[in-house]
Design a protein around this motif. Structure first.
Motif, short mmCIF file in Angstrom:
data_model
loop_
_atom_site.label_atom_id
_atom_site.label_comp_id
_atom_site.label_asym_id
_atom_site.label_seq_id
_atom_site.Cartn_x
_atom_site.Cartn_y
_atom_site.Cartn_z
N GLU A 105 10.12 75.40 1.47
CA GLU A 105 11.08 74.52 0.73
C GLU A 105 10.44 73.35 -0.12
N ASP A 106 9.22 72.96 0.35
CA ASP A 106 8.63 72.22 -0.44
C ASP A 106 7.14 71.94 -0.10
N VAL A 107 6.42 71.57 -1.31
CA VAL A 107 4.90 71.52 -1.05
C VAL A 107 4.48 70.07 -1.73
N HIS A 108 3.97 69.19 -1.08
CA HIS A 108 3.65 67.69 -1.43
C HIS A 108 2.49 67.35 -1.56
N ASN A 109 1.48 67.26 -2.37
CA ASN A 109 0.12 66.99 -2.39
C ASN A 109 0.02 65.32 -2.74
N PHE A 110 -0.71 64.84 -1.61
CA PHE A 110 -1.33 63.64 -1.92
C PHE A 110 -2.62 63.13 -1.32
N GLY A 111 -3.35 64.15 -1.54
CA GLY A 111 -4.88 64.29 -1.16
C GLY A 111 -5.55 62.91 -1.62
N ALA A 112 -5.16 62.22 -2.69
CA ALA A 112 -5.89 61.17 -3.18
C ALA A 112 -5.81 60.14 -2.18
N ASP A 113 -4.99 60.15 -1.22
CA ASP A 113 -4.69 59.31 -0.08
C ASP A 113 -5.81 59.30 0.90
N TYR A 114 -6.34 60.37 0.74
CA TYR A 114 -7.20 60.65 2.09
C TYR A 114 -8.72 59.73 1.71
N ASP A 115 -8.95 59.62 0.39
CA ASP A 115 -10.13 58.66 0.33
C ASP A 115 -10.01 57.48 0.83
N ARG A 116 -8.73 56.70 0.66
CA ARG A 116 -8.58 55.45 1.08
C ARG A 116 -8.62 55.47 2.85
N THR A 117 -8.02 56.40 3.31
CA THR A 117 -7.94 56.66 4.63
C THR A 117 -9.31 56.76 5.28
N LEU A 118 -10.19 57.75 4.67
CA LEU A 118 -11.74 57.75 5.17
C LEU A 118 -12.24 56.67 5.12
#
Length: 387
Positions: A310-323
């Protein structure tokens, strides 16, 4: 000697060869910039060429080199794609094992729980946010780790359209963050599945007042008969990375057989850009044994004929801040754990967090949220506002 691009065939010393390779990424040996490599033992050059990322990481753990900003070092190294230019011969066996053997079934399915997630609940509580969410936060409107993780949990619940009285199953439930959030905010009951004894014990004790059941169980064994019937919603956050390419289809079959016909599933997973990529050997040995990041195409293959995307959402750049936030918490808390875990572990964990931050910053790694349905949402599924 590793296979190198024709223009990089060794003709001088190992140091000279490594210098020429790193120069392509604007990294200098013993340079003055934060992302430059400070070498204390020249043996690191031979190890880098003979063992690739495994030699680089283990040399760092041993104190053979340092870098003020490992995240910047890896961002540059990966953007220059140096990891594709140095391919030691021993990597061929690693790649063959990944492709030919099922490293995530039977007793091996429990390995990552024992080796990684059972390090200690106190340790993870010091590094993570108050929800104990060990996956990418959603930073669109957040400025703290806690806010980003709460925003991620809220995003998952809104995408799933949770309503009071629904049953939610969380495959790879961790310390229970999503289940606790969903039960408190949306009035649902939850079943959580994990292969970590420490996580299961923590979730049961911390959330004893909520309608949450935590199972120490391999997801392969999940079946409606043991769940009291099909569930309304399924979430899996940060677990599919451990399923392995030879089990992707089996995982999706579990979703299809356990989900109500009008249900929804949300899959939150790190992913790679290339189908033919193999797990990083250092990460595989020292951090996530038997892990295997999927590609977009591999996930598509796994749901073929079983589930509707139904949907694919990419917010991989947010993992930088998380890490980077986890790293700050880890370093601040390290004095509490130094005597117990030792300096080699300190360097290993720092290397893990910062090398991964650099990989996401370089966009070498992605973070996808897939919304899946068994038969397609009548009239179409709509992504909630603010996502």
């Amino acid at each position: 000697m590793p296979h190198l691009a024709p223009s990089a065939r060794p003709s001088r010393s190992s140091r000279a060869l490594v210098e020429s390779l790193l120069a392509r990424a604007d990294i200098r040996i013993d340079g003055a910039r934060p992302w430059d490599m400070q070498v204390h033992d020249a043996a690191v050059f031979d190890r880098m060429l003979a063992q690739g990322s495994l030699g680089l990481g283990e040399s760092y753990m041993a104190g053979a080199w340092d870098c003020e900003r490992l995240d910047g070092f890896f961002e540059r190294l990966l953007r220059a794609r140096l990891h594709r230019q140095v391919q030691p011969a021993r990597m061929a066996w690693h790649a063959l094992r990944v492709r030919l053997f099922n490293r995530q079934r039977g007793e091996r399915a429990w390995t990552v729980g024992q080796a990684h997630y059972d390090l200690g609940n106190d340790f993870y509580a010091a590094m993570l946010d108050p929800w104990m969410a060990y996956s990418c936060g959603y930073w669109a409107e957040a400025d703290t780790l806690e806010a980003a993780q709460e925003a991620k949990l809220d995003l998952v619940c809104r995408k799933l359209g949770l309503l009071p009285g629904m049953r939610l199953m969380d495959i790879g439930c961790g310390w229970g963050s999503l289940m606790a959030f969903a039960a408190r905010r949306h009035g649902v009951s939850c079943i959580g599945v994990t292969v970590s004894r420490e996580q299961a014990a923590f979730a049961r004790e911390r959330h004893a007042d909520l309608p949450i059941e935590v199972r120490l169980q391999d997801y392969h064994d999940l079946d409606p008969a043991t769940l009291g019937g099909r569930v309304d919603r399924i979430a899996s956050i940060g677990m599919f990375e451990h399923a392995g390419r030879r089990n992707h289809r089996a995982f999706m079959q579990v979703l299809e057989r356990c989900l109500a016909p009008d249900g929804l599933a949300l899959l939150h997973t790190i992913g790679r850009n290339r189908r033919d990529a193999v797990p990083d050997p250092w990460i595989d040995k020292h951090i996530f044994p038997n892990g295997d990041l999927p590609s977009l195409g591999q996930i598509g293959d796994a749901i073929d004929g079983l589930l509707v995307a139904e949907d694919v959402h990419n917010f991989g750049a947010d993992y930088d801040r998380t890490l980077m936030a986890w790293h700050a918490n880890f370093e601040a808390a390290w004095p509490r754990f130094a005597a117990q875990l030792g300096e080699t572990f300190h360097r290993k964990w720092r290397y893990y967090l910062l090398s991964c931050a650099g990989a996401f910053r370089a966009r070498e790694l992605q973070l996808w949220q897939w919304v899946l349905s068994p038969r397609g949402v009548r009239g179409g599924w709509r992504r909630p506002r603010g996502s």
